[in-house]
Scaffold this motif. Structure first.
Motif, PDB file in Angstrom:
ATOM      1  N   THR A 240       0.847  -1.196   0.000  1.00 20.16           N
ATOM      2  CA  THR A 240       0.000   0.000   0.000  1.00 20.16           C
ATOM      3  C   THR A 240       0.881   1.243   0.000  1.00 20.16           C
ATOM      4  O   THR A 240       2.023   1.207   0.474  1.00 20.16           O
ATOM      5  CB  THR A 240      -0.940   0.028   1.216  1.00 20.16           C
ATOM      6  N   ASP A 241       0.349   2.318  -0.536  1.00 21.45           N
ATOM      7  CA  ASP A 241       1.080   3.587  -0.553  1.00 21.45           C
ATOM      8  C   ASP A 241       0.769   4.450   0.663  1.00 21.45           C
ATOM      9  O   ASP A 241       1.502   5.398   0.958  1.00 21.45           O
ATOM     10  CB  ASP A 241       0.741   4.370  -1.826  1.00 21.45           C
ATOM     11  N   GLY A 242      -0.333   4.145   1.322  1.00 20.63           N
ATOM     12  CA  GLY A 242      -0.718   4.971   2.461  1.00 20.63           C
ATOM     13  C   GLY A 242      -1.622   4.230   3.418  1.00 20.63           C
ATOM     14  O   GLY A 242      -2.300   3.262   3.046  1.00 20.63           O
ATOM     15  N   VAL A 243      -1.633   4.682   4.674  1.00 19.94           N
ATOM     16  CA  VAL A 243      -2.488   4.111   5.707  1.00 19.94           C
ATOM     17  C   VAL A 243      -3.217   5.252   6.401  1.00 19.94           C
ATOM     18  O   VAL A 243      -2.576   6.101   7.043  1.00 19.94           O
ATOM     19  CB  VAL A 243      -1.677   3.303   6.744  1.00 19.94           C
ATOM     20  N   PHE A 244      -4.534   5.298   6.259  1.00 18.75           N
ATOM     21  CA  PHE A 244      -5.364   6.276   6.962  1.00 18.75           C
ATOM     22  C   PHE A 244      -6.003   5.576   8.156  1.00 18.75           C
ATOM     23  O   PHE A 244      -6.518   4.459   8.025  1.00 18.75           O
ATOM     24  CB  PHE A 244      -6.432   6.850   6.034  1.00 18.75           C
ATOM     25  N   ILE A 245      -5.982   6.228   9.314  1.00 16.45           N
ATOM     26  CA  ILE A 245      -6.424   5.591  10.554  1.00 16.45           C
ATOM     27  C   ILE A 245      -7.608   6.347  11.135  1.00 16.45           C
ATOM     28  O   ILE A 245      -7.533   7.555  11.365  1.00 16.45           O
ATOM     29  CB  ILE A 245      -5.264   5.542  11.573  1.00 16.45           C
ATOM     30  N   ALA A 246      -8.721   5.623  11.347  1.00 14.32           N
ATOM     31  CA  ALA A 246      -9.928   6.216  11.935  1.00 14.32           C
ATOM     32  C   ALA A 246     -10.555   5.183  12.868  1.00 14.32           C
ATOM     33  O   ALA A 246     -11.542   4.529  12.536  1.00 14.32           O
ATOM     34  CB  ALA A 246     -10.907   6.641  10.849  1.00 14.32           C
ATOM     35  N   ILE A 247      -9.956   5.027  14.053  1.00 15.36           N
ATOM     36  CA  ILE A 247     -10.387   3.974  14.976  1.00 15.36           C
ATOM     37  C   ILE A 247     -10.946   4.550  16.281  1.00 15.36           C
ATOM     38  O   ILE A 247     -11.010   3.856  17.293  1.00 15.36           O
ATOM     39  CB  ILE A 247      -9.225   3.020  15.288  1.00 15.36           C
ATOM     40  N   GLY A 248     -11.349   5.787  16.249  1.00 10.49           N
ATOM     41  CA  GLY A 248     -11.925   6.391  17.443  1.00 10.49           C
ATOM     42  C   GLY A 248     -11.044   7.488  18.014  1.00 10.49           C
ATOM     43  O   GLY A 248     -10.003   7.831  17.446  1.00 10.49           O
ATOM     44  N   ASP A 249     -11.477   8.009  19.141  1.00 11.46           N
ATOM     45  CA  ASP A 249     -10.814   9.163  19.743  1.00 11.46           C
ATOM     46  C   ASP A 249     -10.578   8.944  21.232  1.00 11.46           C
ATOM     47  O   ASP A 249     -11.244   8.121  21.868  1.00 11.46           O
ATOM     48  CB  ASP A 249     -11.663  10.424  19.560  1.00 11.46           C
ATOM     49  N   ASP A 250      -9.632   9.693  21.782  1.00 17.57           N
ATOM     50  CA  ASP A 250      -9.384   9.715  23.217  1.00 17.57           C
ATOM     51  C   ASP A 250      -9.740  11.103  23.754  1.00 17.57           C
ATOM     52  O   ASP A 250      -9.409  12.119  23.125  1.00 17.57           O
ATOM     53  CB  ASP A 250      -7.915   9.423  23.516  1.00 17.57           C
ATOM     54  N   PRO A 251     -10.412  11.176  24.909  1.00 11.26           N
ATOM     55  CA  PRO A 251     -10.830  12.479  25.445  1.00 11.26           C
ATOM     56  C   PRO A 251      -9.648  13.359  25.826  1.00 11.26           C
ATOM     57  O   PRO A 251      -8.680  12.895  26.422  1.00 11.26           O
ATOM     58  CB  PRO A 251     -11.649  12.098  26.692  1.00 11.26           C
ATOM     59  N   SER A 252      -9.736  14.640  25.464  1.00 13.41           N
ATOM     60  CA  SER A 252      -8.703  15.617  25.841  1.00 13.41           C
ATOM     61  C   SER A 252      -9.075  16.184  27.213  1.00 13.41           C
ATOM     62  O   SER A 252      -9.687  17.243  27.337  1.00 13.41           O
ATOM     63  CB  SER A 252      -8.633  16.725  24.783  1.00 13.41           C
TER      64      SER A 252
END
Length: 315
Positions: A240-252
């Motif tokens: 692959t040429d790229g990896v996009f990551i969208a697995i959730g968020d952590d609270p700030s």
């Protein structure tokens, strides 16, 4: 040099919740300030397209933020790129110390500003969750990305993987496909968590889903060249040429912790139905409160928080 300014309400965070809170607070004739360590919008800037925000059939997060920011500036002041160094509760309210963020500078500013407020609204949002695998940090900006809207254009006519199975992952995969990327979705389960209409759109766009797979390592030389996938217990290399990551968020939640505010087991701020926290005259709204992380919910919570703060200070 230290500058001191006094406000009725200070809102920390200029995402959808913070901007709405600022508008409602300012319209009630409260002297209001919004502070954000980055640019107004937060993660909202990264939403490619929305079809479920009332009043708009289709609108991007960036466009909606621009409209909200312009509207809010009619009622209160917004300070972007301002990092909070400390916050403490005093006898008559709160004292905040800030510096200009080093985002657009080679180093942090020495100029300290102090702000006093009678009430605080925390709308600090959340940050991208990481895979925490080898190669993720090393290849950030060189094939690893967390924002399709920001970086998708660099991968037109190239192969990319979108890691995740929720609404954000599906929306961003569709965005990349429409840009002209050869995108595949990698999901650790055998069923997506995103809304049905997004699943249908993925099928219509013929976006392949690699089921029951996790990314174990991101590999390459100067840029990303492949990933090591664990698929149904079997490891394989996938080019692959790229990896996009969208697995959730952590609270700030750093500021919430500094103020001693009660958090839930996942680190989100606990509020009542008035958006009040466990600390008097501190309220919270948006993704930092957990629950349903939707733009319209954040706006609603921001409005409630501002009205509650005003009422508690004046009634």
């Amino acid at each position: 040099m230290i500058f001191m300014e006094n406000y009725d309400i200070i809102i920390v965070g200029a995402g959808p919740a913070g901007l709405t809170a600022g508008m409602y607070a300012g319209r009630q004739n409260s002297k209001t300030l919004i502070i954000d360590r980055g640019f107004a919008g937060g993660l909202g800037l990264e939403v490619p397209l929305m079809q479920n925000y009332p009043g708009f059939d289709l609108i991007s997060g960036m466009e909606l933020i621009q409209k909200m920011k312009a509207q809010t500036e009619n009622y209160c002041e917004i300070k972007e790129n301002e990092t909070i160094q400390s916050i403490e509760k005093t006898e008559d309210g709160f004292l905040l110390k800030t510096r200009t963020s080093p985002l657009l500078m080679s180093e942090e500013s020495d100029e300290i500003r102090e702000f006093k407020a009678k009430a605080i609204i925390l709308a600090t949002g959340a940050s991208h969750r990481h895979l925490n695998v080898p190669g993720e940090a090393e290849f950030l900006g060189r094939g690893v990305a967390y924002c399709a809207t920001c970086d998708g254009m660099f991968f037109i006519d190239r192969t990319v993987l979108m890691v995740g199975g929720g609404n954000s992952a599906a929306q961003e995969a569709l965005y990349l496909k429409n840009l002209g990327c050869n995108v595949k979705l990698v999901h650790r389960r055998d069923q997506l968590r995103c809304e049905h209409h997004l699943q249908k759109a993925l099928e219509e766009k013929e976006i392949e889903v690699i089921w029951n797979a996790t990314v174990e390592e991101i590999k390459g030389d100067m840029v990303v060249e492949s990933v090591r996938l664990n698929r149904n217990g079997q490891e394989e290399d996938y080019k692959t040429d790229g990896v996009f990551i969208a697995i959730g968020d952590d609270p700030s939640n750093e500021i919430a912790k500094e103020l001693g505010i009660d958090l839930d087991e996942d680190g989100y701020i606990i509020t009542d139905k008035r958006q009040a926290t466990s600390v008097e005259h501190v309220y919270s709204a948006g993704d930092i409160t957990g629950g349903v992380k939707q733009w319209v919910v954040a706006c609603g919570e921001g409005a409630v928080a501002a009205i509650s703060a005003y009422n508690d200070l004046n009634l």
